[in-house]
Design an enzyme around this catalytic site. Structure first.
Site, PDB file in Angstrom:
ATOM      1  N   GLY A  97       5.685   4.092  -8.986  1.00 38.66           N
ATOM      2  CA  GLY A  97       6.458   2.856  -9.149  1.00 38.66           C
ATOM      3  C   GLY A  97       5.495   1.662  -9.178  1.00 38.66           C
ATOM      4  N   HIS A  98       4.549   1.661  -8.221  1.00 42.87           N
ATOM      5  CA  HIS A  98       3.537   0.591  -8.231  1.00 42.87           C
ATOM      6  C   HIS A  98       2.651   0.724  -9.469  1.00 42.87           C
ATOM      7  CE1 HIS A  98       4.360   1.233  -3.825  1.00 42.87           C
ATOM      8  NE2 HIS A  98       4.510  -0.077  -3.902  1.00 42.87           N
ATOM      9  N   GLY A 125       0.811  -1.216   0.000  1.00 42.87           N
ATOM     10  CA  GLY A 125       0.000   0.000   0.000  1.00 42.87           C
ATOM     11  C   GLY A 125       0.843   1.264   0.000  1.00 42.87           C
ATOM     12  N   ARG A 166       8.505   5.356   1.573  1.00 40.08           N
ATOM     13  CA  ARG A 166       9.174   5.968   2.734  1.00 40.08           C
ATOM     14  C   ARG A 166       9.647   7.398   2.463  1.00 40.08           C
ATOM     15  NH1 ARG A 166      10.531   0.297   3.526  1.00 40.08           N
ATOM     16  NH2 ARG A 166       9.885  -0.312   5.619  1.00 40.08           N
ATOM     17  N   GLN A 168       7.730  -9.110   8.024  1.00 37.04           N
ATOM     18  CA  GLN A 168       8.959  -8.642   7.375  1.00 37.04           C
ATOM     19  C   GLN A 168       9.533  -7.398   8.043  1.00 37.04           C
ATOM     20  OE1 GLN A 168       6.755  -8.083   3.500  1.00 37.04           O
ATOM     21  NE2 GLN A 168       8.165  -6.386   3.234  1.00 37.04           N
ATOM     22  N   SER A 183       9.592   5.874  -3.460  1.00 32.54           N
ATOM     23  CA  SER A 183       9.485   4.933  -2.340  1.00 32.54           C
ATOM     24  C   SER A 183       8.387   5.435  -1.417  1.00 32.54           C
ATOM     25  CB  SER A 183      10.809   4.898  -1.561  1.00 32.54           C
ATOM     26  OG  SER A 183      10.606   4.308  -0.288  1.00 32.54           O
ATOM     27  N   LEU A 240       0.646   3.532  -2.265  1.00 33.49           N
ATOM     28  CA  LEU A 240       1.162   3.306  -3.622  1.00 33.49           C
ATOM     29  C   LEU A 240       1.633   4.602  -4.272  1.00 33.49           C
ATOM     30  CD1 LEU A 240      -1.654   0.870  -4.821  1.00 33.49           C
ATOM     31  CD2 LEU A 240       0.489   0.328  -3.642  1.00 33.49           C
ATOM     32  N   ASP A 248      13.755  -2.830  -5.240  1.00 31.75           N
ATOM     33  CA  ASP A 248      14.021  -3.861  -4.231  1.00 31.75           C
ATOM     34  C   ASP A 248      14.684  -5.055  -4.925  1.00 31.75           C
ATOM     35  OD1 ASP A 248      12.807  -2.575  -1.893  1.00 31.75           O
ATOM     36  OD2 ASP A 248      10.969  -2.753  -3.046  1.00 31.75           O
TER      37      ASP A 248
HETATM   38  O1  PAF Z   1       7.854  -4.954  -1.854  1.00 34.06           O
HETATM   39  C1  PAF Z   1       6.912  -4.966  -1.040  1.00 34.06           C
HETATM   40  O2  PAF Z   1       6.094  -4.054  -0.937  1.00 34.06           O
HETATM   41  C2  PAF Z   1       6.778  -6.163  -0.105  1.00 34.06           C
HETATM   42  O3  PAF Z   1       8.011  -6.626   0.307  1.00 34.06           O
HETATM   43  C3  PAF Z   1       5.918  -7.292  -0.681  1.00 34.06           C
HETATM   44  C4  PAF Z   1       6.565  -7.912  -1.915  1.00 34.06           C
HETATM   45  C5  PAF Z   1       4.545  -6.778  -1.024  1.00 34.06           C
HETATM   46  C6  PAF Z   1       5.759  -8.420   0.359  1.00 34.06           C
HETATM   47  O4  PAF Z   1       5.126  -7.955   1.508  1.00 34.06           O
END
Ligand code: PAF
Length: 289
Positions: free
Chosen positions: A36-37, A31, A187, A61, A185, A33, A150
């Protein structure tokens, strides 16, 4: 665009599409977004009959001192971006749907997860591999789209898909940057004006090394020194490494294979990562699983 929250509803929507032999594309996200997404979703929409996007902030994670609780969220904006970019189904499970009580099985990636970010974020790629394996099993996509930003994640996930015989092909989509070079990003929202200015040094350092590489410089040391000298304004460099793009092993001496120059640095309290590919043949790192 259909919005679903349960695995059962998602499967019910996808079943007839799969029965008709439709090609399913999948874009997993957490999310908040950005373009990039958007680029991942657009590629999927262009190449597949139906595109599933997931939004799930995956707790496994994040390390104990990381930003899970404050991870930025804006579901309304996310839904609009998904719709505009061509999403067919938006999957937004809650945490109990993905990790119900009693959950205890994880995917443990190997050495690829121990270098670069893995050294500083123990357990991170175990969490990524676990949730991506689950999402692949839930969605059963033909193609899955990941951002090059990433890079290590793409290498770990591709290895996992191969090792566990998951019938999905990974498509790695080049990083989308602001006009001045900063990699998009989620972030970046944490950067104030001063930090935003200094964050630019990540892409400047990488692009300076890439320019030298394109101009004929092949010595890993020299390329690294050049990049390092452009990072004086960040608060700390976690790593700056030139690695083989296939196995993430550091390259010493001349760069004679597809390589990636990867950086992770703190600007204020924000940790940013970026990378550039340094070989003409490294542009296409899409691999079949
Ligand atoms: O790249 C991300 O946003 C996350 O690492 C992913 C691939 C959605 C897994 O939670």
């Amino acid at each position: 665009m259909r919005v679903v929250r349960s695995i059962a509803d998602l499967r019910a929507l996808l079943r007839p599409l799969k029965a008709e032999g439709k090609r399913i594309g999948f874009v997993p996200t957490m999310g908040f977004l950005h373009e990039g997404h958007g680029a991942l979703i657009r590629q999927s929409a262009a190449r597949c009959d139906a595109t599933v996007v997931s939004i799930f902030i995956n707790p496994t994670q994040f390390g104990p001192s990381e930003d899970l609780a404050n991870y930025p969220r804006d579901l309304e904006r996310d839904q609009n971006l998904c719709l505009e970019a061509g999403t067919s189904v938006l999957f937004m499970p809650d945490v109990n749907e993905i990790y119900p009580t009693g959950f205890q099985t994880h995917v443990e990636p190997g050495r690829l997860a121990e270098t670069l970010c893995g050294r500083f974020r123990p357990g991170h790629f175990r969490g990524v591999a676990t949730v991506v394996a689950k999402l692949f099993n839930i969605v059963q996509p033909d193609l899955a789209f990941f951002g090059q930003k990433d890079l290590q994640q793409t290498v770990v996930v591709r290895r996992m898909a191969r090792d566990l015989n998951m019938p999905v092909d990974l498509v790695v989509v080049p990083t989308i940057r602001e006009a001045d070079g900063l990699a998009l990003s989620s972030r970046n929202i944490y950067l104030n004006e001063d930090a935003r200015g200094r964050a630019l040094q990540l892409s400047e350092a990488l692009l300076a090394a890439k320019a030298a590489f394109d101009g004929g410089e092949r010595e890993a040391d020299k390329l690294l020194k050049l990049a390092y000298s452009a990072l004086a304004g960040v608060d700390s460099v976690q790593y700056l490494e030139l690695v083989d793009v296939q196995n993430l092993e550091p390259i010493q001496g001349p760069v004679d294979k597809a390589a990636a120059l990867c950086v992770a640095a703190y600007v204020g309290s924000t940790r940013l990562i970026d990378n550039v590919l340094l070989s003409p043949s490294a542009g296409d790192i899409t691999q079949k699983s």
